[in-house]
Design an enzyme around this catalytic site. Structure first.
Site, PDB file in Angstrom:
ATOM      1  N   GLU A 126      -3.990  -3.546   2.444  1.00  0.00           N
ATOM      2  CA  GLU A 126      -5.023  -4.567   2.202  1.00  0.00           C
ATOM      3  C   GLU A 126      -4.436  -5.959   1.965  1.00  0.00           C
ATOM      4  O   GLU A 126      -5.081  -6.964   2.237  1.00  0.00           O
ATOM      5  CB  GLU A 126      -5.918  -4.157   1.024  1.00  0.00           C
ATOM      6  N   GLY A 127      -3.200  -6.015   1.448  1.00  0.00           N
ATOM      7  CA  GLY A 127      -2.540  -7.316   1.254  1.00  0.00           C
ATOM      8  C   GLY A 127      -2.370  -8.021   2.596  1.00  0.00           C
ATOM      9  O   GLY A 127      -2.691  -9.211   2.748  1.00  0.00           O
ATOM     10  N   HIS A 128      -1.896  -7.273   3.591  1.00  0.00           N
ATOM     11  CA  HIS A 128      -1.731  -7.868   4.927  1.00  0.00           C
ATOM     12  C   HIS A 128      -3.091  -8.288   5.497  1.00  0.00           C
ATOM     13  O   HIS A 128      -3.219  -9.347   6.115  1.00  0.00           O
ATOM     14  CB  HIS A 128      -1.108  -6.851   5.890  1.00  0.00           C
ATOM     15  N   ASP A 152       6.235 -12.411  -2.276  1.00  0.00           N
ATOM     16  CA  ASP A 152       7.619 -12.766  -1.942  1.00  0.00           C
ATOM     17  C   ASP A 152       7.767 -14.277  -2.149  1.00  0.00           C
ATOM     18  O   ASP A 152       7.856 -15.053  -1.200  1.00  0.00           O
ATOM     19  CB  ASP A 152       7.926 -12.362  -0.495  1.00  0.00           C
ATOM     20  N   SER A 182       2.315  -3.290  -1.811  1.00  0.00           N
ATOM     21  CA  SER A 182       3.575  -3.372  -1.090  1.00  0.00           C
ATOM     22  C   SER A 182       3.736  -2.102  -0.271  1.00  0.00           C
ATOM     23  O   SER A 182       3.314  -1.014  -0.688  1.00  0.00           O
ATOM     24  CB  SER A 182       4.735  -3.480  -2.097  1.00  0.00           C
ATOM     25  N   SER A 183       4.361  -2.242   0.882  1.00  0.00           N
ATOM     26  CA  SER A 183       4.605  -1.058   1.721  1.00  0.00           C
ATOM     27  C   SER A 183       5.494  -0.064   0.987  1.00  0.00           C
ATOM     28  O   SER A 183       5.485   1.128   1.279  1.00  0.00           O
ATOM     29  CB  SER A 183       5.268  -1.465   3.033  1.00  0.00           C
ATOM     30  N   ARG A 184       6.290  -0.550   0.046  1.00  0.00           N
ATOM     31  CA  ARG A 184       7.213   0.344  -0.657  1.00  0.00           C
ATOM     32  C   ARG A 184       6.514   1.177  -1.737  1.00  0.00           C
ATOM     33  O   ARG A 184       7.092   2.136  -2.236  1.00  0.00           O
ATOM     34  CB  ARG A 184       8.371  -0.443  -1.261  1.00  0.00           C
TER      35      ARG A 184
END
Ligand code: PAF
Length: 280
Positions: free
Chosen positions: A31-33, A148, A183-185
């Site tokens: 959702e961030g992207h 970032d 985050s993807s992580r």
């Protein structure tokens, strides 16, 4: 949405377009992207996104091989939302066709501190790929997330120094309901770690509250916060209160005079490295 894999196809799509808004990503979209894509749509047309897991920005002991690659899912997500007109998904040969690469070296006062200190070569990898992507897409604006924070500052300063015609637009960090920055992580966190993870953001808020309440002992605040994270089982790379304008340390007088600050942190929870920040 058109999915293109080569620079030539991308150029065909972009011919005559001078108002494009660009969102570079490494995929595994969340959702961030999606929020970045929506903001891009408000600033330009067409919206172009890229997905490229950039080997250059991973250190030898980092998670390049295990970084999630989910291109088909990503394409479906983008198609559902319908914000993106062109998706550029090059392979490594397309982005780095020669055995040796030119590299963009960020100035050390910005590139070798904080993330740059703990991930040597990371920002060289980021600026190199971002410069190439900007040169391929030639957008009017490009959107970067504030999670970032240092990356955003470095990309901005690179665009300024190279007089690139792209305006860099920041997007606020998108968080889960409990405060964890998306985050993807995050997918690498075990259920127990996932439950502990919001502690980082809570701590950043505590730091902000202390400063806002008039505590100007920066070193003391940083030390207490690092100790608190370590006591909760995190391995802290850095937790630092810095000046927002250049990420350098602020003097007590500057803090007292209301210098805008940001607190930035990176820490390992188990085997997952999380970063976050909060403007003060
Ligand atoms: O933030 C990221 O996902 C990457 O660092 C970027 C900007 C796409 C460059 O590979």
């Amino acid at each position: 949405m058109k999915v293109v894999h080569s620079i030539e196809e991308l150029r065909d799509q972009m011919r005559g377009q001078n108002r494009a808004a660009f969102v570079p990503t490494m995929g595994n979209l969340h959702e961030g992207h999606m929020a970045l894509m929506r903001l891009a749509r408000q600033h330009g047309d067409p919206v172009v996104a890229s997905i490229f897991v950039n080997r250059l920005q991973f250190g030898p002991n980092e998670d390049f091989d295990k970084y999630p690659r989910t291109l088909q899912d990503d394409i479906e997500k983008l198609q559902e939302r319908n914000d993106v007109y062109v998706l550029f998904a090059p392979n490594e040969k397309e982005m780095y066709p020669e055995p040796q690469n030119y590299r963009v070296n960020p100035p050390s006062d910005l590139g070798d501190i904080l993330e740059g200190e703990f991930r040597p070569g990371f920002f060289v990898g980021v600026t190199t790929v971002v410069l190439k992507l900007l040169s391929c897409v030639q957008p009017k604006v490009a959107v970067f997330g504030k999670k970032d924070y240092q990356q955003l500052m470095i990309v901005r300063s690179m665009c300024r120094q190279f007089a690139l015609p792209t305006e860099i637009i920041p997007h606020e960090t998108v968080r889960d309901d409990d405060g964890l920055a998306l985050s993807s992580r995050n997918r690498f966190l075990s259920p127990t770690e996932r439950a502990q993870a919001p502690h980082l953001y809570r701590l950043l808020n505590k730091v902000r509250d202390r400063v806002v309440a008039g505590d100007h002992d920066i070193a003391g605040i940083e030390r207490d916060s690092r100790n608190e994270l370590a006591a909760a089982g995190w391995k802290v790379d850095y937790l630092a209160l810095r000046r927002r304008r250049d990420l350098r340390e602020a003097t007590c007088e500057e803090v007292a005079a209301g210098e805008p600050l940001v607190v930035l942190a990176a820490a390992m929870l188990g085997t997952t490295r999380l970063i976050d920040n909060l403007e003060v």
